[in-house]
Scaffold this motif. Structure first.
Motif, short mmCIF file in Angstrom:
data_model
loop_
_atom_site.label_atom_id
_atom_site.label_comp_id
_atom_site.label_asym_id
_atom_site.label_seq_id
_atom_site.Cartn_x
_atom_site.Cartn_y
_atom_site.Cartn_z
N LEU A 72 0.82 -1.20 0.00
CA LEU A 72 0.00 0.00 0.00
C LEU A 72 0.86 1.26 0.00
CD1 LEU A 72 -2.85 -0.98 2.48
CD2 LEU A 72 -3.12 -0.47 0.04
N ALA A 73 1.94 1.26 0.77
CA ALA A 73 2.82 2.43 0.82
C ALA A 73 3.49 2.66 -0.52
CB ALA A 73 3.87 2.25 1.92
N LEU A 74 3.94 1.60 -1.17
CA LEU A 74 4.61 1.74 -2.45
C LEU A 74 3.67 2.28 -3.52
CD1 LEU A 74 7.22 1.32 -4.08
CD2 LEU A 74 6.43 -1.02 -4.54
N THR A 75 2.44 1.77 -3.55
CA THR A 75 1.50 2.16 -4.60
C THR A 75 0.76 3.45 -4.29
OG1 THR A 75 -0.14 0.64 -3.64
CG2 THR A 75 1.19 -0.19 -5.45
N ASN A 76 0.97 4.00 -3.10
CA ASN A 76 0.31 5.26 -2.72
C ASN A 76 1.30 6.26 -2.14
OD1 ASN A 76 -2.82 4.71 -2.98
ND2 ASN A 76 -1.93 2.87 -2.07
N ALA A 77 2.55 6.17 -2.56
CA ALA A 77 3.60 6.98 -1.94
C ALA A 77 3.34 8.48 -2.08
CB ALA A 77 4.96 6.62 -2.54
N THR A 78 2.86 8.92 -3.24
CA THR A 78 2.64 10.36 -3.39
C THR A 78 1.47 10.85 -2.54
OG1 THR A 78 1.28 9.96 -5.36
CG2 THR A 78 3.62 10.41 -5.70
N ARG A 79 0.45 10.01 -2.37
CA ARG A 79 -0.65 10.39 -1.49
C ARG A 79 -0.15 10.54 -0.05
NH1 ARG A 79 -4.54 5.87 -4.19
NH2 ARG A 79 -5.80 7.22 -5.52
N ILE A 80 0.71 9.63 0.37
CA ILE A 80 1.27 9.69 1.72
C ILE A 80 2.10 10.96 1.87
CG2 ILE A 80 2.88 8.58 3.32
CD1 ILE A 80 1.95 5.88 2.12
N GLU A 81 2.96 11.22 0.89
CA GLU A 81 3.86 12.38 0.97
C GLU A 81 3.09 13.69 0.98
OE1 GLU A 81 8.01 13.87 -1.13
OE2 GLU A 81 6.55 12.74 -2.32
N ARG A 82 2.01 13.78 0.23
CA ARG A 82 1.22 15.01 0.15
C ARG A 82 0.20 15.14 1.28
NH1 ARG A 82 0.84 17.69 -4.78
NH2 ARG A 82 -1.38 18.04 -4.42
N GLY A 83 0.10 14.12 2.14
CA GLY A 83 -0.84 14.17 3.24
C GLY A 83 -2.29 14.07 2.81
N GLY A 155 1.56 10.75 6.13
CA GLY A 155 2.83 11.37 6.48
C GLY A 155 3.96 10.38 6.30
N MET A 156 5.14 10.87 5.95
CA MET A 156 6.26 9.99 5.65
C MET A 156 6.83 9.28 6.88
SD MET A 156 6.58 10.14 2.35
CE MET A 156 8.24 9.76 1.76
N ASP A 157 6.40 9.66 8.06
CA ASP A 157 6.86 8.99 9.27
C ASP A 157 6.02 7.75 9.59
OD1 ASP A 157 4.56 10.37 9.92
OD2 ASP A 157 5.27 10.98 11.91
N THR A 158 5.19 7.31 8.69
CA THR A 158 4.26 6.24 8.96
C THR A 158 4.93 4.93 9.35
OG1 THR A 158 2.58 4.82 7.94
CG2 THR A 158 4.21 5.77 6.45
N ARG A 159 4.28 4.25 10.28
CA ARG A 159 4.76 2.93 10.71
C ARG A 159 4.65 1.91 9.59
NH1 ARG A 159 0.22 -0.30 11.91
NH2 ARG A 159 -1.73 0.90 11.96
N TYR A 160 3.81 2.16 8.59
CA TYR A 160 3.69 1.24 7.46
C TYR A 160 5.04 1.02 6.79
CZ TYR A 160 -1.47 1.29 7.29
OH TYR A 160 -2.81 1.14 7.57
N VAL A 161 5.90 2.03 6.87
CA VAL A 161 7.23 1.93 6.27
C VAL A 161 8.31 1.90 7.35
CG1 VAL A 161 8.93 3.10 4.79
CG2 VAL A 161 6.51 3.03 4.13
N ARG A 162 8.26 2.83 8.28
CA ARG A 162 9.34 2.98 9.26
C ARG A 162 9.44 1.78 10.22
NH1 ARG A 162 12.87 6.97 7.61
NH2 ARG A 162 11.72 8.84 6.98
#
Length: 226
Positions: A72-83, A155-162
């Motif tokens: 989900l993070a990979l396919t929605n990275a710009t949505r996450i980055e833009r909040g 937000g880019m600090d998400t636990r989905y990735v970090r």
């Protein structure tokens, strides 16, 4: 615990929105023989069934979150980055689910190398949300239709990735390397997310402290703290 007792979000300090309560959460322990006792405690606390797994590695590999969240993070990275607000089950499209399934196939091969059982992704979604087992994208659509939207991270600090990559996918890769088992799709997702996030997502100091040649014994008997 193989996963959390509930699916929930904290929308504000002192407020928690519970979207789903799980019927069962598999339980393991280090040392492995302590699992039934911990399962009893978990059932008393949270009310769900607590099936016992052979060891903590089985619990870790059965957790579907690293696979689902990374895809989900990979396919929605710009949505996450833009909040941007985005409903995560609605965007679990067939393509995204194919990526999850390929990663799950590699995870399942890793589990087989350790002779431990793991929950299929579809069974994990069924337990968490109560929808009938079927194709992943159809299950995601049924979940989306059954409740108000569960929003993905903004937000880019998400636990989905970090968290889910260094303490999930990176663990798979380190274990697979020790067994000489290739995981090309999982490795590619981890590398791509690391490039997008500008971070070394394979770094995991907990793994650095383990002797993987002793893993089976340590899972069974416990890990010394001397």
């Amino acid at each position: 615990m193989q996963t959390t007792p509930v699916t929930a979000r904290r929308p504000a300090p002192g407020r928690v929105r519970v979207a789903a309560i799980r019927a069962a959460v598999d339980m393991a322990a280090v040392p492995s023989a302590a699992a039934p006792q911990l399962g009893t405690v978990a059932t008393d606390l949270f009310g769900h069934a607590s099936p016992v797994l052979p060891n903590a590695l089985a619990a870790a590999l059965s957790n579907a979150n690293p696979i689902i969240h990374a895809a989900l993070a990979l396919t929605n990275a710009t949505r996450i980055e833009r909040g941007e607000p985005w409903p995560q089950y609605e965007v679990m499209t067939e393509a995204t689910c194919r990526l999850m399934e390929r990663m799950a196939e590699e995870r399942d091969a890793l589990a087989a190398a350790f002779a431990i059982p793991v929950l299929p992704l579809a069974e994990s979604l069924h337990r968490a949300n109560g929808v009938p087992v079927g194709p992943l994208h159809a299950m995601a659509a049924a979940i989306a239709a059954s409740r108000s939207a569960v929003l993905g991270p903004a937000g880019m600090d998400t636990r989905y990735v970090r968290e889910d990559v260094p303490y999930g996918l990176a663990v798979y890769l380190r274990l697979a390397e020790a067994r000489g088992l290739p995981m090309p799709v999982t490795a590619a997702v981890t590398t791509a997310l690391g490039a997008l996030w500008g971070a070394d997502l394979r770094a995991n100091p907990l793994l650095d402290a383990l002797d993987l040649s002793r893993l089976d014994d340590d899972l069974r008997d416990g890990i010394g703290r001397a």
